[in-house]
Design a protein around this motif. Structure first.
Motif, PDB file in Angstrom:
ATOM      1  N   PRO A   1       0.834  -1.160   0.191  1.00 21.26           N
ATOM      2  CA  PRO A   1      -0.011   0.044   0.032  1.00 21.26           C
ATOM      3  C   PRO A   1       0.901   1.305   0.194  1.00 21.26           C
ATOM      4  N   GLY A   2       2.081   1.156   0.152  1.00 15.08           N
ATOM      5  CA  GLY A   2       3.023   2.272   0.296  1.00 15.08           C
ATOM      6  C   GLY A   2       2.942   3.016  -1.347  1.00 15.08           C
ATOM      7  N   ASP A   3       2.983   2.405  -2.243  1.00 11.89           N
ATOM      8  CA  ASP A   3       2.900   2.724  -3.685  1.00 11.89           C
ATOM      9  C   ASP A   3       1.421   3.336  -4.000  1.00 11.89           C
ATOM     10  N   ALA A   4       0.467   3.445  -3.172  1.00 10.29           N
ATOM     11  CA  ALA A   4      -0.958   3.648  -3.366  1.00 10.29           C
ATOM     12  C   ALA A   4      -1.330   5.208  -3.536  1.00 10.29           C
ATOM     13  N   ALA A   5      -2.268   5.457  -4.276  1.00  8.38           N
ATOM     14  CA  ALA A   5      -2.859   6.557  -4.130  1.00  8.38           C
ATOM     15  C   ALA A   5      -4.068   6.662  -3.193  1.00  8.38           C
ATOM     16  N   HIS A   6      -4.002   7.827  -2.575  1.00  3.65           N
ATOM     17  CA  HIS A   6      -4.868   7.877  -1.315  1.00  3.65           C
ATOM     18  C   HIS A   6      -6.167   9.218  -1.494  1.00  3.65           C
ATOM     19  N   ASP A   7      -7.049   8.901  -0.888  1.00  4.65           N
ATOM     20  CA  ASP A   7      -8.128  10.076  -0.855  1.00  4.65           C
ATOM     21  C   ASP A   7      -7.211  11.241  -0.075  1.00  4.65           C
ATOM     22  N   GLN A   8      -7.014  12.113  -0.724  1.00  8.36           N
ATOM     23  CA  GLN A   8      -6.465  13.482  -0.230  1.00  8.36           C
ATOM     24  C   GLN A   8      -7.411  14.396   0.795  1.00  8.36           C
ATOM     25  N   ARG A   9      -8.731  14.204   0.780  1.00 11.12           N
ATOM     26  CA  ARG A   9      -9.469  14.828   1.572  1.00 11.12           C
ATOM     27  C   ARG A   9     -10.033  14.188   2.985  1.00 11.12           C
ATOM     28  N   TRP A  10      -9.482  12.978   2.966  1.00  9.34           N
ATOM     29  CA  TRP A  10     -10.113  11.978   3.976  1.00  9.34           C
ATOM     30  C   TRP A  10      -9.780  12.458   5.426  1.00  9.34           C
ATOM     31  N   VAL A  11      -8.776  13.163   5.591  1.00  8.61           N
ATOM     32  CA  VAL A  11      -8.426  13.690   6.867  1.00  8.61           C
ATOM     33  C   VAL A  11      -9.252  14.846   7.353  1.00  8.61           C
ATOM     34  N   ARG A  12      -9.469  15.703   6.385  1.00 11.06           N
ATOM     35  CA  ARG A  12     -10.526  17.014   6.624  1.00 11.06           C
ATOM     36  C   ARG A  12     -12.080  16.351   6.951  1.00 11.06           C
ATOM     37  N   ASP A  13     -12.181  15.199   6.265  1.00 11.48           N
ATOM     38  CA  ASP A  13     -13.965  14.621   6.332  1.00 11.48           C
ATOM     39  C   ASP A  13     -13.733  13.922   7.624  1.00 11.48           C
ATOM     40  N   VAL A  14     -12.547  13.397   8.311  1.00  7.17           N
ATOM     41  CA  VAL A  14     -12.886  12.818   9.567  1.00  7.17           C
ATOM     42  C   VAL A  14     -12.905  13.967  10.610  1.00  7.17           C
ATOM     43  N   ARG A  15     -12.101  15.071  10.406  1.00  7.26           N
ATOM     44  CA  ARG A  15     -12.388  16.183  11.264  1.00  7.26           C
ATOM     45  C   ARG A  15     -13.454  16.993  11.231  1.00  7.26           C
TER      46      ARG A  15
ATOM     47  N   ALA B   1     -16.475  15.139  10.780  1.00 13.57           N
ATOM     48  CA  ALA B   1     -17.162  14.309  11.215  1.00 13.57           C
ATOM     49  C   ALA B   1     -17.166  14.291  12.850  1.00 13.57           C
ATOM     50  N   VAL B   2     -15.884  14.690  13.413  1.00 11.36           N
ATOM     51  CA  VAL B   2     -15.609  14.787  14.979  1.00 11.36           C
ATOM     52  C   VAL B   2     -16.213  15.960  15.094  1.00 11.36           C
ATOM     53  N   ARG B   3     -16.063  17.084  14.212  1.00  9.50           N
ATOM     54  CA  ARG B   3     -16.649  18.578  14.765  1.00  9.50           C
ATOM     55  C   ARG B   3     -18.285  18.288  14.951  1.00  9.50           C
ATOM     56  N   CYS B   4     -18.735  17.906  13.925  1.00 10.01           N
ATOM     57  CA  CYS B   4     -20.270  17.814  14.252  1.00 10.01           C
ATOM     58  C   CYS B   4     -20.862  16.953  15.164  1.00 10.01           C
ATOM     59  N   ALA B   5     -20.299  15.898  15.614  1.00  6.95           N
ATOM     60  CA  ALA B   5     -20.357  14.979  16.671  1.00  6.95           C
ATOM     61  C   ALA B   5     -20.173  15.745  18.066  1.00  6.95           C
ATOM     62  N   GLY B   6     -19.233  16.727  17.859  1.00  2.37           N
ATOM     63  CA  GLY B   6     -18.764  17.383  19.269  1.00  2.37           C
ATOM     64  C   GLY B   6     -19.720  18.425  19.298  1.00  2.37           C
ATOM     65  N   VAL B   7     -20.272  19.186  18.347  1.00  2.00           N
ATOM     66  CA  VAL B   7     -21.123  20.184  18.314  1.00  2.00           C
ATOM     67  C   VAL B   7     -22.481  19.657  18.871  1.00  2.00           C
ATOM     68  N   LEU B   8     -22.812  18.694  18.394  1.00  2.00           N
ATOM     69  CA  LEU B   8     -24.136  17.954  18.655  1.00  2.00           C
ATOM     70  C   LEU B   8     -24.135  17.809  20.290  1.00  2.00           C
ATOM     71  N   LEU B   9     -22.816  17.034  20.832  1.00  2.20           N
ATOM     72  CA  LEU B   9     -22.848  16.729  22.178  1.00  2.20           C
ATOM     73  C   LEU B   9     -22.869  18.006  23.148  1.00  2.20           C
TER      74      LEU B   9
ATOM     75  N   PRO C   1     -15.893   8.628   7.063  1.00  2.00           N
ATOM     76  CA  PRO C   1     -15.708   8.332   5.775  1.00  2.00           C
ATOM     77  C   PRO C   1     -14.939   7.117   5.545  1.00  2.00           C
ATOM     78  N   ALA C   2     -15.123   6.467   4.544  1.00  2.00           N
ATOM     79  CA  ALA C   2     -14.134   5.195   4.314  1.00  2.00           C
ATOM     80  C   ALA C   2     -13.039   6.054   3.863  1.00  2.00           C
ATOM     81  N   ARG C   3     -11.961   5.064   3.919  1.00  2.00           N
ATOM     82  CA  ARG C   3     -10.784   5.759   3.591  1.00  2.00           C
ATOM     83  C   ARG C   3     -10.416   4.841   2.128  1.00  2.00           C
ATOM     84  N   VAL C   4     -10.340   5.386   0.966  1.00  2.00           N
ATOM     85  CA  VAL C   4     -10.036   4.822  -0.194  1.00  2.00           C
ATOM     86  C   VAL C   4      -8.724   5.103  -0.646  1.00  2.00           C
TER      87      VAL C   4
END
Length: 176
Positions: A10-24, A26-34, A68-71
């Protein structure tokens, strides 16, 4: 280095560049709701430890729903990893590609070994490197006569990726 199912490292793979932002997000939405639920209970003098645990469980459920799924994709494979499980297909052995429309559009990929991956088509549009890896494998499958269903869906997605890339170039050059 070989992966457990014969794919490359997997080291030579292409990754979703926006995944980290999407996780953040998700955390923000859940945190704000809480915070809102706890403040609402606190303001009405109904906050108890058990209600706090309940609101934390609701916020956790929202986070799990939004996570989000990490693709990622490499030479001949594409994988989608959720919290507990990774699903992988051999793109050069795809037998079907279906586009599922609805509230959350999905691209469903199946390979000759029974592997099945569902991904958001927007991930491919936002990450051309992922798309190019999938397209290269799908072309091999189509040339080998293995891809039985889905060439139309792939052509539509290819046009969309090309359109988005062209718009990005025009925007970056100030010609939009």
């Amino acid at each position: 280095m070989a992966h457990r199912d014969g794919a490359r490292d997997p080291g030579d793979a292409a990754h979703d560049q926006r995944w980290v932002r999407d996780v953040r997000d998700a955390v923000r939405c859940a945190g704000v709701l809480l915070v809102l639920l706890l403040l609402l209970d606190w303001g009405s003098d109904r906050l108890t430890p058990w209600r706090g645990v309940l609101w934390a469980a609701v916020a956790l459920l929202l986070f799990l729903t939004l996570y989000p799924a990490r693709v990622c994709a490499g030479d001949g494979w594409l994988a989608s990893r959720r919290l507990l499980r990774e699903r992988r297909v051999h793109t050069d052995l795809l037998v079907s590609v279906r586009c599922m429309d609805g509230v959350a559009p999905r691209l469903v990929l199946r390979d000759a070994f029974g592997g099945r991956v569902e991904i958001d088509p927007d991930v491919l549009v936002r990450n051309p490197q992922l798309w190019f890896r999938l397209e290269a494998g799908a072309e091999k499958a189509a040339a080998g006569g293995i891809l039985l269903c889905g060439t139309t869906a792939l052509r539509c997605l290819s046009r969309r990726v090309d359109r988005e890339a062209a718009q990005a170039v025009f925007k970056a050059s100030g010609l939009d």
